[in-house]
Design an enzyme around this catalytic site. Structure first.
Site, PDB file in Angstrom:
ATOM      1  N   TYR A 325       0.843  -1.197   0.000  1.00  0.00           N
ATOM      2  CA  TYR A 325       0.000   0.000   0.000  1.00  0.00           C
ATOM      3  C   TYR A 325       0.878   1.247   0.000  1.00  0.00           C
ATOM      4  CZ  TYR A 325      -3.409   3.440   1.764  1.00  0.00           C
ATOM      5  OH  TYR A 325      -4.205   4.543   1.932  1.00  0.00           O
ATOM      6  N   CYS A 326       0.593   2.169  -0.933  1.00  0.00           N
ATOM      7  CA  CYS A 326       1.307   3.448  -1.025  1.00  0.00           C
ATOM      8  C   CYS A 326       2.797   3.160  -1.232  1.00  0.00           C
ATOM      9  CB  CYS A 326       1.017   4.285   0.219  1.00  0.00           C
ATOM     10  SG  CYS A 326       1.669   5.963   0.182  1.00  0.00           S
ATOM     11  N   LEU A 327       3.684   3.738  -0.431  1.00  0.00           N
ATOM     12  CA  LEU A 327       5.110   3.489  -0.601  1.00  0.00           C
ATOM     13  C   LEU A 327       5.481   2.058  -0.260  1.00  0.00           C
ATOM     14  CD1 LEU A 327       6.698   6.811   0.656  1.00  0.00           C
ATOM     15  CD2 LEU A 327       6.806   5.867  -1.645  1.00  0.00           C
TER      16      LEU A 327
END
Length: 595
Positions: A325-327
């Protein structure tokens, strides 16, 4: 922590004394460089980490190019005249007045239609429209300068909105008359209390109503691995049989992992476990000055790879579905590319949720990033060993200051309407820090230089390529994401050649992910690209794929099941004591409680 990790991290080479800048710039002695950096670090604390040079450079670039553009000046003068005329008409309630833009709810109260409030509203809208037009790119100037000037001008205009002023806001005036001023008295007391909490670093009030481990982050499980960087949680099974391949969740290190495990109603992890999956999740340490030399590659090795090793061991050597998720998706993609280069096929699939692999269109966060700004942040982190959580939270709030700063201030301090406590608000108040070396490396290597898709990102001294990945991918973007814009997330399709499913869902960076079944007003688009298909640009893709009502979660569950073994089996044991993976404590662990 007094407990020793059951699996020791791989040996980390001793870093140089200053990893972000191992040697002083040419012509400077070490002492002179240290003095310069100390001065800049002190200035950084005074300006909340914002480089004054970067701001002044953008304004001067804009002003000098505008000064030599008489045609543009004439156009702006005409715009100002037309806006003034429209505001005058609107102030008297005549046709031709200005109206707020779509999504602007500052002037929804009917009192704004009455004088003198109507005149204040019209003057503000005229000013806002003028500066929006005036800060557009002028031929010859840097595009980033135009974006920065527009952002800064917008911040100033938003701050001066009459909706933020007690005597100019009819809703505040009405509430003051109705309550005899109680709204302002209570709001002032609340403001002083908030200032006290900020200065004393007190526990956020939102967190006090949501106990971690009871109200949020409460999906049952055990911490089965702890090292200096992360705790690995294995969640207790909720079904009699499970899919043979476990799911490893890699959250972003810029946030606490339990955004994916909020209340039982909307817990991404809890729902996944209920579908018959063995789920593991990383909980990152909240770093302090002791972690200043942790590198970006440490997050890959000591985080993703050690978690993958543990999940595969506990599940009898099964291949693993990895979800970032995300980075967390970015570091997962890097790890997957490095594994593919080495013919390591332990990944059954890869899911990227709002995770970017290319950063040329990385959204409004790029407004804060250039060489000057990153050097400024590096000096600030150099003095502390980390980037403070308030700096991170302030950056994200600044991107949506109208809604996240000014509107909340009006509601909380002027109208005496404190926002109700809710789970995602408690999570948002529980911010994290960033270690010096890692934060510098990912800002430079990914955001500023875009090395991953430029063919210049090395792992263990050798460049990795996303096109080497053969495991099927599920990539998700959200329509109104300003942190990881969906068109940027979609670029995973440009740099890979594997089987790829792309989903576009409504909502933002967090709300689009937390889209549990039954959530109202949800829709998504989905497309499937097989390896032999040609690339399709994002706007064409969007036009050719119709929106479907409902949550995307069941689609993902079915996708995971379709890439899992056909035969389900009894759940694996909690941990593997013989392999040094005995349960250490109950979920959500100890790192999540660090402030």
């Amino acid at each position: 922590m007094t407990e020793q990790p059951r699996i020791r991290p791989a040996t980390v080479p001793t870093p140089p004394a200053d990893p972000a800048r191992p040697a002083p710039p040419h012509g400077l002695t070490a002492g002179a460089d240290t003095l310069d950096r100390a001065v800049r670090a002190a200035a950084g604390r005074a300006t909340f980490g914002v480089s004054s040079f970067a701001a002044l450079s953008a304004w001067s670039d804009w002003a000098m190019h505008l000064a030599r553009s008489p045609g543009r000046q004439m156009q702006l003068a005409e715009r100002a005249w037309r806006n003034g005329l429209a505001a005058t008409l609107g102030a008297f309630g005549l046709p031709g007045g200005l109206t707020p833009r779509k999504g602007d709810h500052r002037f929804d109260h009917p009192g704004w239609a009455l004088p003198p409030f109507r005149a204040a509203q019209q003057a503000h809208l005229a000013t806002e429209d003028f500066w929006c037009e005036a800060t557009r790119e002028v031929r010859g100037m840097r595009r980033r300068s135009a974006d920065r000037v527009g952002f800064m001008a917008g911040q100033i205009v938003n701050a001066l909105s009459p909706s933020n002023l007690p005597l100019a806001n009819p809703e505040v005036v009405e509430a003051t008359l109705k309550t005899g001023g109680a709204n302002l008295r209570n709001g002032t007391a609340r403001l002083l209390h908030d200032i006290h909490d900020e200065l004393t670093d007190s526990r956020p009030a939102a967190l006090a109503q949501f106990e971690i481990g009871r109200d949020i982050a409460a999906t049952p499980g055990k911490v089965i691995l702890r090292n200096d960087l992360m705790e690995l949680i294995q969640y207790s099974p909720q079904t009699g049989t499970v899919h043979p391949e476990p799911v490893l969740i890699v959250p972003a290190w810029i946030m606490k992992y339990y955004i994916l495990d909020l209340s039982a109603r909307n817990s991404f992890i809890g729902h996944l476990v209920a579908q018959g999956h063995t789920v593991f999740a990383i909980s990152w340490v909240n770093p302090d000055e002791r972690h200043r030399d942790l590198s970006l590659d440490d997050y890959r090795r000591m985080g993703v790879m050690q978690a993958l090793d543990a999940a595969a061991t506990i599940c009898g050597g099964a291949r693993v579905h990895a979800c970032g998720y995300c980075l967390g998706g970015t570091i997962l993609a890097i790890a997957a590319a490095a594994m593919a280069r080495e013919d390591d096929d332990r990944l059954a699939s890869i899911t990227l949720l709002a995770g970017q692999t290319d950063f040329t269109e990385a959204g409004e966060l790029m407004l804060f990033l250039d060489e000057s700004q990153i050097a400024y942040l590096e000096d600030l982190m150099w003095a502390r060993g980390y980037l403070d959580q308030n700096q991170m939270a302030g950056t994200f709030k600044a991107l949506r200051a109208r809604d996240l700063v000014w509107n909340q201030a009006v509601q909380r301090y002027l109208l005496d309407r404190p926002e109700p406590a809710f789970d995602i608000g408690a999570w948002s108040a529980d911010a994290t820090r960033m270690p010096y070396r890692m934060h510098s490396e990912y800002l430079r290597g990914l955001f500023l230089e875009n090395r991953l898709t430029a063919g210049r990102f090395a792992v263990d001294g050798r460049v990795v390529a996303l096109k080497d990945i053969t495991a099927p991918m599920f990539v998700l973007g959200t329509e109104t994401d300003y942190i990881a814009p969906w068109r940027s997330v979609y670029k995973a399709a440009l740099f890979t050649e594997n089987d790829l499913t792309f989903v576009l869902t409504n909502g933002g960076h967090n709300a689009g992910i937390l889209s549990e079944p039954g959530h109202r007003n949800r829709h998504f688009r989905v497309g499937h690209r097989t390896p032999e298909k040609r690339y399709m640009d994002p706007d064409t893709w969007c036009a050719r794929h119709q929106a479907r009502p409902g949550s995307w979660w069941p689609l993902w569950w079915d996708w995971l099941a379709g890439h899992s073994g056909a035969d389900r089996a009894a759940p694996p044991p909690m941990g593997a004591p013989d392999a040094g993976l005995a349960p250490l404590c109950d979920a959500p662990g100890t790192y999540i409680l660090q402030r």
